[in-house]
Design a protein around this motif. Structure first.
Motif, PDB file in Angstrom:
ATOM      1  N   CYS A 163     -39.360  -8.435 -18.065  1.00  0.00           N
ATOM      2  CA  CYS A 163     -38.592  -9.140 -19.099  1.00  0.00           C
ATOM      3  C   CYS A 163     -39.361  -9.112 -20.404  1.00  0.00           C
ATOM      4  O   CYS A 163     -40.581  -9.234 -20.419  1.00  0.00           O
ATOM      5  CB  CYS A 163     -38.343 -10.583 -18.663  1.00  0.00           C
ATOM      6  SG  CYS A 163     -37.289 -11.461 -19.828  1.00  0.00           S
ATOM      7  N   ASN A 165     -38.367 -11.177 -22.994  1.00  0.00           N
ATOM      8  CA  ASN A 165     -37.949 -12.334 -23.785  1.00  0.00           C
ATOM      9  C   ASN A 165     -39.068 -13.323 -24.094  1.00  0.00           C
ATOM     10  O   ASN A 165     -38.985 -14.062 -25.058  1.00  0.00           O
ATOM     11  CB  ASN A 165     -36.808 -13.077 -23.086  1.00  0.00           C
ATOM     12  CG  ASN A 165     -35.495 -12.366 -23.306  1.00  0.00           C
ATOM     13  OD1 ASN A 165     -35.374 -11.549 -24.203  1.00  0.00           O
ATOM     14  ND2 ASN A 165     -34.513 -12.656 -22.488  1.00  0.00           N
ATOM     15  N   PHE A 166     -40.049 -13.392 -23.248  1.00  0.00           N
ATOM     16  CA  PHE A 166     -41.179 -14.298 -23.467  1.00  0.00           C
ATOM     17  C   PHE A 166     -40.743 -15.725 -23.791  1.00  0.00           C
ATOM     18  O   PHE A 166     -41.163 -16.299 -24.795  1.00  0.00           O
ATOM     19  CB  PHE A 166     -42.121 -13.761 -24.565  1.00  0.00           C
ATOM     20  CG  PHE A 166     -42.867 -12.530 -24.126  1.00  0.00           C
ATOM     21  CD1 PHE A 166     -44.057 -12.636 -23.413  1.00  0.00           C
ATOM     22  CD2 PHE A 166     -42.354 -11.260 -24.374  1.00  0.00           C
ATOM     23  CE1 PHE A 166     -44.733 -11.495 -22.982  1.00  0.00           C
ATOM     24  CE2 PHE A 166     -43.027 -10.119 -23.942  1.00  0.00           C
ATOM     25  CZ  PHE A 166     -44.218 -10.244 -23.244  1.00  0.00           C
ATOM     26  N   CYS A 167     -39.880 -16.276 -22.962  1.00  0.00           N
ATOM     27  CA  CYS A 167     -39.592 -17.711 -23.073  1.00  0.00           C
ATOM     28  C   CYS A 167     -40.939 -18.411 -22.880  1.00  0.00           C
ATOM     29  O   CYS A 167     -41.728 -17.998 -22.019  1.00  0.00           O
ATOM     30  CB  CYS A 167     -38.598 -18.149 -21.997  1.00  0.00           C
ATOM     31  SG  CYS A 167     -37.028 -17.288 -22.146  1.00  0.00           S
ATOM     32  N   CYS A 170     -42.287 -19.363 -19.347  1.00  0.00           N
ATOM     33  CA  CYS A 170     -42.036 -18.483 -18.210  1.00  0.00           C
ATOM     34  C   CYS A 170     -43.131 -17.441 -18.002  1.00  0.00           C
ATOM     35  O   CYS A 170     -43.576 -16.764 -18.934  1.00  0.00           O
ATOM     36  CB  CYS A 170     -40.693 -17.779 -18.413  1.00  0.00           C
ATOM     37  SG  CYS A 170     -40.302 -16.680 -17.055  1.00  0.00           S
ATOM     38  N   HIS A 241     -28.880 -13.586 -19.345  1.00  0.00           N
ATOM     39  CA  HIS A 241     -29.393 -14.462 -20.411  1.00  0.00           C
ATOM     40  C   HIS A 241     -28.242 -14.711 -21.394  1.00  0.00           C
ATOM     41  O   HIS A 241     -27.514 -13.773 -21.722  1.00  0.00           O
ATOM     42  CB  HIS A 241     -30.557 -13.773 -21.116  1.00  0.00           C
ATOM     43  CG  HIS A 241     -31.310 -14.676 -22.036  1.00  0.00           C
ATOM     44  ND1 HIS A 241     -30.767 -15.187 -23.192  1.00  0.00           N
ATOM     45  CD2 HIS A 241     -32.566 -15.170 -21.953  1.00  0.00           C
ATOM     46  CE1 HIS A 241     -31.666 -15.963 -23.793  1.00  0.00           C
ATOM     47  NE2 HIS A 241     -32.774 -15.964 -23.056  1.00  0.00           N
TER      48      HIS A 241
HETATM   49  S1  SF4 Z   1     -36.924 -17.332 -18.380  1.00  0.00           S
HETATM   50 FE1  SF4 Z   1     -37.053 -16.044 -20.242  1.00  0.00          FE
HETATM   51  S2  SF4 Z   1     -38.964 -14.866 -20.041  1.00  0.00           S
HETATM   52 FE2  SF4 Z   1     -38.481 -15.712 -18.023  1.00  0.00          FE
HETATM   53  S3  SF4 Z   1     -37.345 -14.098 -16.981  1.00  0.00           S
HETATM   54 FE3  SF4 Z   1     -35.807 -15.444 -17.908  1.00  0.00          FE
HETATM   55  S4  SF4 Z   1     -35.411 -14.572 -19.930  1.00  0.00           S
HETATM   56 FE4  SF4 Z   1     -37.322 -13.619 -19.163  1.00  0.00          FE
END
Ligand code: SF4
Length: 458
Positions: A163, A165-167, A170, A241
């Motif tokens: 992924c 996105n680097f939330c 997470c 997402h």
């Molecule tokens: S929470 Fe965010 S960083 Fe973690 S897998 Fe889902 S989209 Fe990716």
């Protein structure tokens, strides 16, 4: 001579379950038979998850329990796989002397080599990523594409991994790496093979499944292709997402009978301020607009979500915003968690300032609210007709089979004739907890089906 036995303990999400099935295939090719208990196994693999703190603790307590087995059988090979292995690497080998192999998600297909190395007296650490520069990678090696596993009538296909996105809360980008997508033909070949082995329901998996892209071929095109696979009546996917969800995808879902009316769309928090702190990249209004659109065109859609309580800085006001979203959306299923800091993440550097008791109170509040919503909503099913796909026998009640609606509601139906993989028309006669109870109805009696088409081939 009896084949050597392998036992795999799996923690975490469907992606880990899928990896376990892949390991089972690799081990079967090496002559291992699978067993359901660690006692008597020659190989034990712990396929781990580090998304929450608890599964990580479970790993170490399970490893403690394998020490006795290793004493009884010094030839026993113990391996730790998955996200905790990727994250902790050498620390596991240092901390647990009885562990022989530690390997990450990208090294799964090297398992036979690793086992051979242990037999030569080595302890093995393999957590190297496949090169990440290539955003398109057939990360299931060609020779394994048609070796997928069907469990009952269900199968998983991993379409992306990692992924980007680097939330901030997470750990996935650090344990599963940067996002890569598989070539569509590679995926479709796997799907056709799984159908030929009896799969009636295929789940597409990815940490951010709907950001799948190979050039101009995106998730919508892939879903479109899968919805046309001959003999495949049900397709599901997880987890999308909200940023990569659009009205075209909603339209496609509403249009295609084989794309199930179920969407797990995590919103995490109802507070825009916290969504920004989490680096989610959308506001709650944008999220709600997408839901409003899809519900308007697809009233049968069942929604579920993840949410976090007690993220750093969460005030009573932020929490009230989250409760408002629950009241407004009325999810069919909710997976709420208390925030816990995860290594390497950005939120690890934020002050974990919501006291434990407050997190617990908020979690209890969310659970109670969701229970009330669920109890109110599930009653609307009583008296309706549904089509269910039978997944297995009821574990405790004789003459009863369990199945799922296309919205993923679990249903129990009394029957001696139904088998795994059958579709049945049922009338819902009751509801308790998350379960619907049903009686089978003859096809002649039933109203025309507006939901999943049997054996849909479009
Ligand atoms: S929470 Fe965010 S960083 Fe973690 S897998 Fe889902 S989209 Fe990716």
């Amino acid at each position: 001579m009896e084949p050597p036995k392998a036992f795999i303990q799996t923690y975490g999400c469907q992606m880990n379950e899928h990896d376990t099935y892949r390991m089972m295939g690799v081990l079967a090719a090496e002559g291992y038979a699978m067993t359901n208990t660690p006692e008597g196994a020659s190989l034990i693999v712990l396929n781990t998850c580090s998304v929450r703190h608890n599964p990580e603790n479970k790993v170490y307590s399970f490893l403690g329990a394998t020490r006795g087995l290793k004493k009884e059988n010094p030839e026993l090979i113990v391996a730790v796989a998955g996200c905790v292995a990727q994250q902790e690497g050498e620390n596991i080998l240092k901390r647990e002397k009885g562990v022989d192999i530690v390997f990450g998600p990208d090294n799964l297909f090297e398992l036979p080599e690793m086992i051979s190395a242990v037999r030569r007296g080595e302890r093995v650490l393999r957590t190297k990523w496949q090169p990440h520069e290539r955003r398109v990678q057939n990360f299931i090696p060609e020779e394994w594409v048609e070796q997928g596993h069907v469990e009952g009538c269900k199968a998983y296909i991993s379409i992306t991994k990692g992924c980007d996105n680097f939330c901030t809360f997470c750990v996935v980008p650090y344990t599963r790496g940067r996002e890569v997508s598989r070539e569509s033909e590679n995926i479709l070949r796997e799907a056709r093979d799984l159908v030929s082995k009896g799969a009636k329901e295929i789940w597409l998996l990815g940490q951010n499944v709907n950001s799948y892209r190979v050039g101009s071929f995106g998730f919508a095109e892939l879903l479109d292709g899968l919805s046309k696979v001959s003999g495949l009546p049900r397709v599901r996917f997880t987890s999308p997402h909200p940023n990569d969800w659009n009205n075209d995808l909603s339209d496609l879902m509403a249009e295609r009978p084989s794309i199930c009316n179920q969407l797990h769309l995590p919103f995490q928090s109802g507070s825009d301020r916290l969504l920004a702190e989490m680096n989610r990249g959308h506001t709650i209004e944008e999220y709600l607009e997408k839901i409003e659109y899809m519900r308007a065109i697809n009233p049968r859609l069942e929604l579920s979500s993840d949410l976090i309580v007690g993220f750093p800085g969460e005030t009573e006001e932020d929490f009230a915003d989250t409760l408002r979203v629950l009241e407004e959306v009325r999810f069919a299923q909710l997976y709420p968690f208390k925030y816990s800091p995860r290594p390497k993440t950005k939120a690890m550097n934020m002050e974990d300032d919501v006291p434990r008791e407050v997190k617990e109170d908020r979690l209890a509040h969310v659970i109670a609210l969701q229970r009330r919503i669920h109890e109110e909503d599930i009653q609307r099913y009583v008296g309706t007709e549904e089509e269910i796909l039978i997944g297995g026998a009821h574990p405790k009640v004789r003459h009863t089979m369990n199945g799922r609606t296309d919205g993923f509601r679990p249903v129990s139906v009394v029957s001696d004739e139904l088998e795994i993989g059958d579709f049945a028309r049922v009338r819902i006669t009751g509801a308790k907890g998350h379960w619907l109870y049903a009686e089978r109805i003859d096809r002649e009696e039933s109203a025309p089906v507006a939901t999943t088409a049997l054996g849909a081939e479009q």
